[in-house]
Design an enzyme around this catalytic site. Structure first.
Site, PDB file in Angstrom:
ATOM      1  N   HIS A   1       2.213   1.961  -3.209  1.00 45.31           N
ATOM      2  CA  HIS A   1       1.283   2.900  -3.828  1.00 45.31           C
ATOM      3  C   HIS A   1       1.801   4.326  -3.800  1.00 45.31           C
ATOM      4  O   HIS A   1       1.039   5.270  -4.004  1.00 45.31           O
ATOM      5  CB  HIS A   1      -0.083   2.832  -3.139  1.00 45.31           C
ATOM      6  CG  HIS A   1      -0.800   1.535  -3.374  1.00 45.31           C
ATOM      7  ND1 HIS A   1      -2.057   1.287  -2.871  1.00 45.31           N
ATOM      8  CD2 HIS A   1      -0.441   0.423  -4.048  1.00 45.31           C
ATOM      9  CE1 HIS A   1      -2.441   0.065  -3.225  1.00 45.31           C
ATOM     10  NE2 HIS A   1      -1.467  -0.474  -3.932  1.00 45.31           N
TER      11      HIS A   1
ATOM     12  N   ASP B   1       0.863  -1.188   0.000  1.00 47.93           N
ATOM     13  CA  ASP B   1       0.000   0.000   0.000  1.00 47.93           C
ATOM     14  C   ASP B   1       0.897   1.235   0.000  1.00 47.93           C
ATOM     15  O   ASP B   1       2.008   1.179  -0.518  1.00 47.93           O
ATOM     16  CB  ASP B   1      -0.946  -0.029   1.209  1.00 47.93           C
ATOM     17  CG  ASP B   1      -2.274   0.672   0.923  1.00 47.93           C
ATOM     18  OD1 ASP B   1      -2.227   1.837   0.489  1.00 47.93           O
ATOM     19  OD2 ASP B   1      -3.347   0.084   1.140  1.00 47.93           O
TER      20      ASP B   1
END
Length: 526
Positions: free
Chosen positions: A356, A333
């Protein structure tokens, strides 16, 4: 004539008495005085016996005061250290006169002055190391050592500047634990050189917990070392499916609870340092700071698989004055997630990927107010991340994001390097709402490298357009990969300035300020 002779006799007697008095004064610098005076040990070490004798000979000439044992440690007549800067050395009282005067006794040697507080702390710290092994921890990778860690912490908590030691070359299985204040002493060091393993049994976690290792309400807490925190997240990421292999399915080990814990969390603490350690495979977020002030993170490594869900590297919330640098972050993430209530955040010299990217948000979920300000992200390398530098807000929120600077960001095979998304939604569909968290004053400087989907994406709210976006030195080149389709830059209600030509061109950015948006509403003020 008789009176003259008598006067001459009295004069001669006075001269004799005067000479006798002078002779007595001279005796203070003679052999008898040197034998009774014990010179300062510091002088002996510095000058030696021969030079010490010479020094006493000089004292008869008034060049040296024998009552000052060391020029660096002046002593008052009472023997206490002189206070203040460079106080003059005390002198011996003058003789009271008369033939009954006796030589004063030489001053007694005083004990050395107490060491400064720093030296005391350094000395006492050697006796305040609390090794978890001494409290019963086995470190065999099997035995539950939770109670030993709790006991070591309870002991260290009572001593300022103490150390909890997790020794190297051992693996300690530890369940959920809170190293808590606020009654603990300041400046406790958690020296992590071994490995801490999360409990793998579902029973340990019950219906689910939000954190595994937690430090709360502490001042000056530091975690350092060469050790590892292993969250064993694969126990949460992979669930057994009875339809795949009925013979291998075990009901007791069906799956871990849906609520996943953060591996390492700090809450309500100040002057926090995390350095040197490695955090791997957290079930969810690896490292979280909530309601903290004065945070330093450096030389840290965080690692989990690219496909591990919701495994943020570092998560910041309601925290101020945070510095993150020289850190390697690879996760499933956001490498760094900055949430509401954060200000004065400085992130630099960080490697991010996979993951991310570095994100501010999502902000304003469930119609809440969010405030984020004074964020700097610079000198960062991103490799194969989903986004580069991103601001994301939910529809329906309020508040303000302002004073953001992204500078010297190098991207390699990043899907979309630059994003502002005021329509963020992590579901298939989300309800359309009018209000939004305002975004203003965002600088992008020297964002360079390769992208695989889109160079820039500015999706801003109709009711609260993005303002004061500044683009300088943007050079992003497309990289065609078979799994991706390339798109042009996208803008909606995005206003700002292009200070240099961009590569590729971003003509959709509206130059100037949005109409009627000069004054923020009370709802958006922070």
């Amino acid at each position: 004539m008789r009176l003259g002779l008598k006067g001459l006799t009295l004069l001669l007697l006075a001269v004799v008495l005067l000479c006798s008095s002078v002779h007595l004064c001279d005796a203070r610098s003679g052999k008898h005085w040197r034998q009774n005076n014990a010179p300062s040990t510091s002088l002996l070490r510095r000058k030696g016996k021969g030079k010490s004798s010479s020094s006493h000979r000089q004292s008869s000439k008034g060049n040296h005061n024998p009552y000052q044992p060391s020029p660096n440690v002046p002593i008052t007549p009472s023997g206490s250290p002189v206070k203040g800067k460079g106080g003059q050395s005390p002198t011996m009282p003058a003789p009271s006169g008369g033939n009954d005067y006796t030589l004063p006794s030489p001053p007694l040697l005083q004990p050395p002055p107490p060491p400064p507080p720093a030296a005391v702390a350094a000395s006492s710290s050697q006796n305040t190391i609390f090794n978890v092994v001494d409290f019963g921890a086995k470190g065999d990778g099997v035995t539950d050592d939770t109670q030993a860690f709790e006991a070591a912490w309870a002991a260290a908590c009572k001593v300022e500047a103490s150390t909890v030691l997790v020794p190297s070359e051992l693996e300690f299985v530890v369940g959920p634990i809170s190293f808590s204040g606020p009654y603990c002493k300041r400046n406790i060091l958690f020296q992590l050189d071994g490995t801490i393993l999360a409990q793998a049994s579902p029973r340990t976690w019950g219906s689910g917990l939000l954190q595994w290792l937690e430090f709360t309400k502490l001042t000056g807490i530091a975690i350092q070392g060469s050790g590892v925190i292993n969250g064993r997240g694969q126990e949460w990421w992979t669930y057994s499916d009875p339809n795949d292999d009925p013979n291998a399915f075990n009901v007791e080990l069906e799956k871990m609870p849906q609520i996943k814990p953060t591996a390492l969390r700090f809450y309500g603490s100040s002057n926090v340092t995390v350095t040197g350690i490695t955090i791997v495979n957290s079930s969810q977020c690896h490292l979280k700071f909530d309601s903290c002030e004065g945070v330093m993170v450096h030389d840290l490594t965080i690692s989990s698989p690219e496909n591990s869900p919701n495994t943020d590297g570092i998560h910041l919330q309601n925290s101020k004055q945070v510095n993150i640098h020289h850190t390697n972050l690879a996760c499933g993430d956001d490498c760094v997630s900055i949430q509401t209530g954060c200000s004065d955040i400085n992130i630099h010299n960080v490697n991010c990927g996979p993951g991310h990217g570095i994100s501010i948000g999502g902000l304003g979920r469930y119609n809440t107010k969010a405030c984020v300000s004074n964020i700097t992200v610079r000198d960062v390398n991103m490799f194969k991340t989903m986004t580069g530098v991103r601001i994301k807000t939910w529809q329906g929120g309020s508040g303000l994001v302002q004073g953001i600077r992204f500078s010297n960001i190098h991207v390699s095979e990043v899907q979309t390097p630059i994003i502002i998304d005021q329509f963020y939604c992590d579901k298939t569909t989300c309800i359309n709402q009018t209000s939004a968290v305002a975004v203003s004053g965002v600088q992008y400087e020297n964002i360079r490298g390769t992208f695989t989907i889109k160079p820039a994406h500015f999706a801003c709210s109709d009711s609260s357009p993005c303002s004061e976006i500044a683009l300088t030195g943007i050079q992003l080149k497309p990289l065609m990969l078979p799994q991706y389709h390339l798109y042009n830059p996208f803008c909606w209600q995005a206003f700002g300035e292009l200070y240099t030509p961009t590569v590729p061109p971003i003509p959709c950015l509206q130059i100037g300020k949005p109409a009627g948006n000069s004054v923020l509403s009370d709802r958006d003020r922070c």
